[in-house]
Structures are given as C-alpha cells and as structure tokens.
Design an enzyme around this catalytic site. Sequence first.
Site, mmCIF file in Angstrom:
data_model
loop_
_atom_site.group_PDB
_atom_site.id
_atom_site.type_symbol
_atom_site.label_atom_id
_atom_site.label_comp_id
_atom_site.label_asym_id
_atom_site.label_seq_id
_atom_site.Cartn_x
_atom_site.Cartn_y
_atom_site.Cartn_z
ATOM 1 N N LYS B 76 0.368 -1.104 0.209
ATOM 2 C CA LYS B 76 -0.255 -0.044 -0.438
ATOM 3 C C LYS B 76 0.946 1.374 0.207
ATOM 4 O O LYS B 76 2.013 1.241 0.469
ATOM 5 C CB LYS B 76 -1.156 0.382 1.252
ATOM 6 C CG LYS B 76 -1.850 1.073 1.151
ATOM 7 C CD LYS B 76 -2.541 1.080 2.482
ATOM 8 C CE LYS B 76 -3.950 2.266 2.630
ATOM 9 N NZ LYS B 76 -4.642 1.944 3.897
ATOM 10 N N SER B 151 -9.638 2.194 3.078
ATOM 11 C CA SER B 151 -8.630 2.889 1.952
ATOM 12 C C SER B 151 -7.543 2.248 1.022
ATOM 13 O O SER B 151 -7.230 2.557 0.606
ATOM 14 C CB SER B 151 -8.155 3.914 2.867
ATOM 15 O OG SER B 151 -7.021 3.438 3.751
ATOM 16 N N SER B 175 -9.733 -0.352 6.794
ATOM 17 C CA SER B 175 -9.302 -0.356 5.632
ATOM 18 C C SER B 175 -8.353 -1.127 5.508
ATOM 19 O O SER B 175 -7.898 -1.152 3.926
ATOM 20 C CB SER B 175 -8.445 1.099 5.825
ATOM 21 O OG SER B 175 -9.394 2.423 5.794
#
Lengths: 490, 491, 97
Positions: B76, B151, B175
């Site tokens: 990420k 996210s 997330s």
Amino acid sequence: MKWEVVVGIETHTQLSTASKIFSSASTAFGAVPNSHASAVDIALPGVLPVLNKGAVERAIRFGLAVGGTINRRSVFARKNYFYPDLPKGYQISQYEIPVVQGGSIAIVSPTRGAFRVALTRAHLEEDAGKSLHEAFDSPGGLGRGMTGIDFNRAGTPLLEIVSEPDLRSSEEAVAYAKTLHSLVKWIGICDGNMQEGSFRCDANVSVRLAGDAKLGTRCEIKNLNSFRFMQQAIEFEVRRQIELIEDGGTMVQETRLYDPDRNETRSMRSKEDAQDYRYFPDPDLPPLVIDGTWIEQVRAEMPELPESMAHRFVGDYGVPITDAVQLTASREIARYFESTVQAPVGVHLSGKTAANWILGEITARLNRDGIEIEQAPVRPHEFAQLLARFQDNTIAGSIAKAVLDRMWNSEIGGEADAIIAAKGLRQISDSGAIEKLVDDVLAANPAIVAEYQAGKAKAFNSLVGKAMAATKGKANPAQVNAILKRKLAG
Amino acid sequence: MITSSVAELSRSLLARRLSSIELTGSLLDRIETANPTLNAFLTIDREGAMSQAKAADARIAAGTASPLTGIPLAHKDVIMTEGLRTTCGSRMLENFVAPYSAFVAERLARAGMVTVGKTNMDEFAMGSSNENSYFGPVRNPWNTTCVAGGSSGGSAAAVAARLVPAATGTDTGGSIRQPAALSGVCGLKPTYGVCSRYGLVALASSLDTPGVFGQTAEDCALLLNAMAGHDARDSTSLDRPAEDYARQLSENAGAKPLAGVRVGLPREYFGAGAEPDIVDAIETAIAGFRSLGATTVEVSLPNVDHSLPVYYVISPAEASSNLARFDGVRYGHRAAKYDDLTDMYKKTRAEGFGAEVKRRILIGTYVLSHGYYDAYYLKAQQVRRLIADDFRKAYQRCDVIVGPTSPTTAFCIGDNIDDPLKMYLNDIFTIASNLTGTPAISIPCGFDGKGLPIGLQIQGNAFAEAQILNVAHRYQQTTDWHRRVPAGFAP
Amino acid sequence: MALSVDDVQRAAHLARIEITAAEAFDVQNKLEGVFRLIERMRAVDTTGIVPMSHAQDVMLPLREDHMSESDPHKRDLYQRNAPAVEDGLYLVPKVIE
Ligand SMILES: [Mg+2]
Ligand SMILES: [Zn+2]
C-alpha cells in the site's frame, strides 16, 4: 511602596545528553546545518519518537535536588502549532502530568534575605530548530529574502522548570535564576552555557497594588539569555506596566520580546496569533513509568547538594553563611575550598581565612584572566601552603599576595616556601630590629611627626607606610603599629 | 500458476518447478495489462522487482530461502519503501521518494518477497471507497463500475484480480477488512502493536495497524509470521515472544476441527442494517461453523453502537496533528504563489490535500480546540474504554465474534461520495476492533444477487490471531468462495 | 453544540488550510449528520471512566542515551524531497517575529 512586583520564571534547561530526546542524533552544538537532523528530527512521514532514558534520569535528578515529587506515571502530550522551525507541527511536551511536581529552591534576596522559591513543576520536552534570518542576503541567491531553517537543535532534550510567582523584584528574579543555573550545573544535568542557549529564561511579570491578594495581568517576556538582560527587561516591563495602569490603561496578557539594543520589551504579535495549542496525549508514546528502584538508584548517585554543603562549611570550618553560599556557587569552587582547608600543611588552616582569600584574591585573578577555578594555575595544596605561611606570620598579607602572584604566573607552578626563601620575603618580627627601624623613621620624618602631634591622625598611617617601605613590606605590621604608637606617645 | 496462493507458489518455488523470475515477470505483465482498467497500482517497479526475483532465485538455489522467498508482493502506498515513490494517494506527496523503508516492508523483503509496486489508496488512508485518491479511484475487479472499498482499495483489487498473490495494507477503522470484503479476498488486521508502525505514514496513531491481504487465511498467517515482531523504533510495538501464527492450521483435527470453539454472535451486529443478501450469507456461514463443531453463543456489546462517533472524534483528532507535518517546508507539495509564511501554509495545504482529508483535519482541529476537548475528545476516549470493556466481557463467553464485515457489498463509483456519513457507515462493523486494538479478519463468504462478493468478519481477543486464522482456514477448507476469480481476470 | 460555519472557519485557520466561505458552508453541511451521531455519543454516562488513549495498556520503553554516527549523506538524501534548500538550510518565506 505603592506597587508590588510579581515575577515567576520559566526556564528551558537543555539537558546534557549525548543524543536527542526522541532520536539518536547528536546534540552537539555548532555542527554544519542539518547534519544532526535525523529522520525523526525533521519529521519525515512515518517516523516515530523513542524516549531517551538519559533525559528522564536527569529530570529525576533535578526533582530530587529540589525536593519535588517524581511522578511515577507521567504523560507526554502534543502541543500543536505551526512554525517553520517546528518540524512535526507539534511539540512533544508534558502537559497535565509532568515528570516533576513541586519542590523549591533556596535563594538569598538582596532585600528579603534567605527564602525558598516554590516550584510549580518541571517537565520534559523537545527543543525546536533554528530560524536564520540573515543568511540569505546574497544578491541573486535563490534564498534571497527568505529564512533558512536548521533542524540540528530540533529534538534537543529540555527540562522546563516553572517557578511559582514568588519573586518580588528584578533582583530576586536574577538571584533565583543564578541559583537555579548553578544548581543544574552542580547536579550535572546541564552545561549552563547561556551563549549557546543551554539555559534560557522567560519571565512572567505583573504588578499589583501592595496588599492586593489578586495577581495583576501578566506579560511573558521571552528569550532572556543573560542575567543582565533579565534584570533590565523586568525593570523596563515593570515601569511600562505601572505607567500604563496609572495612565488609566488596561493590561493585556501577551508575550513580549526583550530588545537589549533598545532596552525595551515589545509585543510578539506573531506568537499571539490564535493561540490554541490543542494539547492531547501523544498516541505515539505510552505513559512514562518511573519505579521507586530507579528513583533510589538516582538518589544514591546524587552529589552533596550546595545547600547542605554550605551549612556543613559553616559548621565544620567556621565559614560565615554568606561566604559559604558563595563558595557553593559551583562544585568546582567548593572543591577548591575544601581541598585547600584539608591540605596537609602542618597547621590547621582557618576556614574563614581560606574563604576570604578564595572569594577575594583567587576570584579576582580568575576574573582578570577569564578562566574557571579548575584552570587556576595555583592548585589548592599550593595555595594552602601559602595560607599557612600567612597564618603562622612567616609573611605579611601584602607579601602573601605578591607570592600568590609569583605562583600564579610561574610556568612551573612555584612552591610558596621556595619563593619566600629564594626572595628573602620572610617577615621581620624581631622586636629589636623593628625598634631600630621605627627610630630611624621618626628621625627621618620630623615634619610628619609634627603633623601627628598637631592632631592629624592620618599622619600615623603615613609613618607606618614609611616603615613598611623601608623593609619592602617584610616588617610585621602589627608590631610596627604597636611600637610606633608607643614611641609617639613616649 | 497465476491464481495460486502464496502457500502453493512457495511449494513450487522451493521445489524449483517455478522460478521467481518467471513468476514475477508474468505477474508484472498482468499488472501492466490490467492496471489501466483497475488503477490498482500507483507505481510499478519492474526493474527493481526483477532484480529482487533474481536474488530470490539465487537464495532458493543456495538453500537459504524462507517460505516467502521469491513471492511477489505489493505495498500500500502509505508504507515507506526506500527508493520508491510513496504518495499516500495524495497530491501532497506526488513526487515524494521514500528515503527509508518501513519495518513491515523491511521484514517482508528480508524474508525474500519481491516488491512489484505500490498500490492505490484513499488519500492518507481516509476513505472507504478509494475515491479519495488524488490518482483516481480503484475499480472493483468483479464489476469495474464499482468501488473496490478503501482505504487499501488498490491492494484488495490487486489480490482479487490475481495481479499479486499478496499485498500489504493498513487498517485504522476497517481499511483492510472492508476493501477485502468488497473485493472478495482475505484481509487481516492484527492486534495493535504486533506489527510495528515504523514507516507507516500515520493517520491515527492509536488505531493504525499494518496488515495483509491474501487469497487464504493460510497466506495471511504466512505473511504475518514475517511481519510481526518487536521494533525499538516504535514505542507502541509490543515485545512478545515470537509465535507461529500458522501453527493451528496444520493440526489434524478430524471432521469437527472447530470442536470446542465458541462463536459469539453479537445481537447488535444482526438487524443493524446489513443488506439481506449479506445477512443470509453470514447465517449460512454460521451454520457452516456449527457443522465444523463450533458452538454459537449470543453476546452483547451495548456500547458498540457508539463506535462510529467515537472513531470520528479520535481518528480525525490524531490525524489533524499527524498531518500537520505536511507544511511545504521539508518535503512534499508547496504552493507556487503566496503572500507570506501563513499564506504559504494555507495555500500549500489547501492545494495538497483533497476534500475528505481537509474535512477530517477540520473535525480533528475542532474537537481538540479550546473549550471542546473535554466534551469531545476526552468523552470519546471514555466511551472507547466502555466499548473495550464490552468486548472484554464478551470474550469471557466466546472465543471469536462473527458477523458481516460491511453493511453493503461494493457500491457504484460516485454513489456515496457526497455524503460523508453514508460513506463512514461502511465501517460500522469494523471500527470497534481498531478502538479495542484487537485482531480481526475478513474472508469471502458468498455473493449477492449482483454477483458482488460478501465478506465475513471474524474478530478475536488481543493476540488471538492464530485462533481467528484457524477458524477462517477451517471454513475455507470446506468452501470455495475464496477460490473464485473475477471473470474478467481469469487466466 | 452543533458545528457552525464559524467553527469550521476557525478550525481552518488553526489548521492552516485556506478555505472559502462556500467551502466552509459545504463542510459544515456535510458533517451535520456525523455531528448528530457525535452528540448522541456525548450523552453516554462516563462518570468515573478512565479515558483510553492507547490501544494497549503498556509502559513507555526507554532508549539508552547512545548517539548514532551522523551521516552527512543522509542530509542530501532527505533534502532531495525538499521544495527549497540552500546551503543545507530549508528555505521558507521570511519569518517575522
Ligand atoms: Mg512555557
Ligand atoms: Zn517549553
């Protein structure tokens, strides 16, 4: 007196650790810009603070020295504001629960004598970087008209020591600051270097009508980096406040800056702008827990504190308390004194005399040469020998001072006895010789004798001077005095 | 090969039936083909990946490989990766090159994993749809008009589309788990403190947890084994003895592998507004647990309803402070034109941050400001403790807590973007385990009428990772939801 | 204690974010629902409840006071990401005290 001055002092003491409070970067002063600014110190995204044990240990030492409470559990909080030298946009400090609470510092006020100034708290926090405003005026340079930021100082550990508003004059404020300054050096938590910013004071100043219980509105004067500036700034501020109130004005609580060039304080509007620090416990740092074992360990390693040492000097060596306080202004002076009086010179040295000479003759020479006592060319055992010769009347005081000068300037570090012998400086105490000397002086100076007999007391001193001069100061002055007096009365 | 799990790929690599060069090369080809559609990757590092793959093959040949050596991985873009651009999905860090690596990135690299690139995300990890990325939304591989969740949407979509067998994520309020649910993959959020936060760009420091996406619970366990551990650079990192999170998976437990496991069913999670298809799928999964030997017990979490408001006080408060460092002084975006210092700050931050990030900074600033701290922040921290106490009591009666991960399946891009509350409600079931710091996993458990995946959340008490992974693994051994590949991305 | 447009403006100034009146209104409007939930949370009785600041109840670990060698190389690496640097200093618009 109509107006009463009320002062409290906040002091940022830079702790003498090797590494920063939350990173392992060096705290050394004067490095190339940003060369001691680690990822943590410039707040790169994703980096985290890790607390330096050495900083906590020094805070404990301070807490013990002032008799404060060491909180077993204290909390680091974030103080949020934007400033270019503040890399994270917040300062890690302690807010609701500081590491040290309470305690006091004994000071001697020039007007009120000895008393204790109460401390509110002492908390750990990190320093900010430095803004360099003048560095970029080179024509055509990229940074023209800009401010340059050096983060080398960012993250330096500070102990912010906050006093209660117990001080009643600029002189008391300075006495407090000086005592605190010597204490933090004494216990080895701060190098005390004020030029390098290791010890910085802010003064909270207000005035009120004498007898009022309620405190007046205060102003905080920032960045007082010398004792002289502190005194001047407070005096200016007190005058300003009194004038303002007497003219019917209203005091506004604000932060002010002292300008030593113009000897005035002025408002720092930039720092005033919407102060809302939004303190909250730093989620990156769990509570700081200090256990009793650690506190006891630190206590065991504490040096004897100046206050108790001063009392010991009074008791053990018969030194007057005012001298004892001065002798304990630093560990080095105290050590010099104690080494002197304990030196094996065959006689029992008077502590009072030693104190006198150290605070007078030695200190004067240190000041003249701009050196510290630990660099004094005359070491305590040598000095003790000189005092011994003075005490046993081998030499007079004026000769002793001359011998001290020779010892001080001698590259090899002269011995008092050797110098006295080599230069024939032994005091003349043979009463027959002094009788003869006095007779010669009286015979050679009939005019002065006449003045004396006409009632001019000063003429006596003049005759003593002649006698001393004739022997290059070696005659025992007490004997000269006595014999001269007897003969004149004759 | 492309659709194999980490465990399967590991066996092939170690047996040298497959080389990391081959595997990495073909996945990079897949990424380059799929990414214009999915927008799952912000940075693809072919050169770096191929050289890591080469090193991995050498390590395998030398016999010094770990079970993860040679396996491709994506991080990420909130995780610092030295020498690679790390944007956090923000204009603020559009050109920021990480000068160091995060602890979890270091650990996985040391295990021999091959970093192929950085995945798209909601800006600074704020969002539940990935629509808050400065670089555009991630598209859901099951239906590219839908969001992938957020996210960590890029990581979830990348694993779902079989572009990588595993990816890292971070979970502050759901997330990892919510995008895992919406994208039909497994997403594990470990106990707070088990994986160091060092090198994670902070959103909310007391809630942020690095974790992992994989096809299976087993893969999550393998990656967690490499990622977990004490790190002296993070003062909230826990110093605990190392454990093998996969240890329960290989135990031969017979036909009733979950015998003795008490599954808690919180009354508050059912009938709390989850879509009917989701409720049905969860009920079916619960029946599956029972048939594997587990017993179910109803538990109550009376304060869990307040999780969302507690989160939306604490998280923005911490974020408002964490994001203050983005001021245009030392790195990141700086406005081109400004009048003075304050104006530079204001324009830099107005331009560098997107709408949602600004909203949360404003919420956080407000709730911490003078006169509001006690009413909001302190209150939220007190209710946070009440919620944690609820869970502590519940775990006296059960071993795991099961329910839906998300109240809805993937929604259309643009549908919720104008209503923050509606968007925030996506995390209604996931937020509590961030507040309590406890572990949770989302695993696929079915599809809705529109063919979109449904996620099942299994939560456990602190340090119960091995147990929740085992429950998930046993379920996956009798189901094949996790094996399904989106039609457009089947090899 | 609902969030007002003024509150938004004040917070924007504290947070150093430029915001127009229309944007402030929009923020206030969009956050109304969230603040309604927050108000409900505020009604919970929390008498005597110790605030929970951290996810785990742990003590702060301490680092020994060791200085790591400073690496001049690192400064250049870090400053590669900087918007404006001269002579190793980070440049900002003139700070007036
Ligand atoms: Mg202060
Ligand atoms: Zn301070």
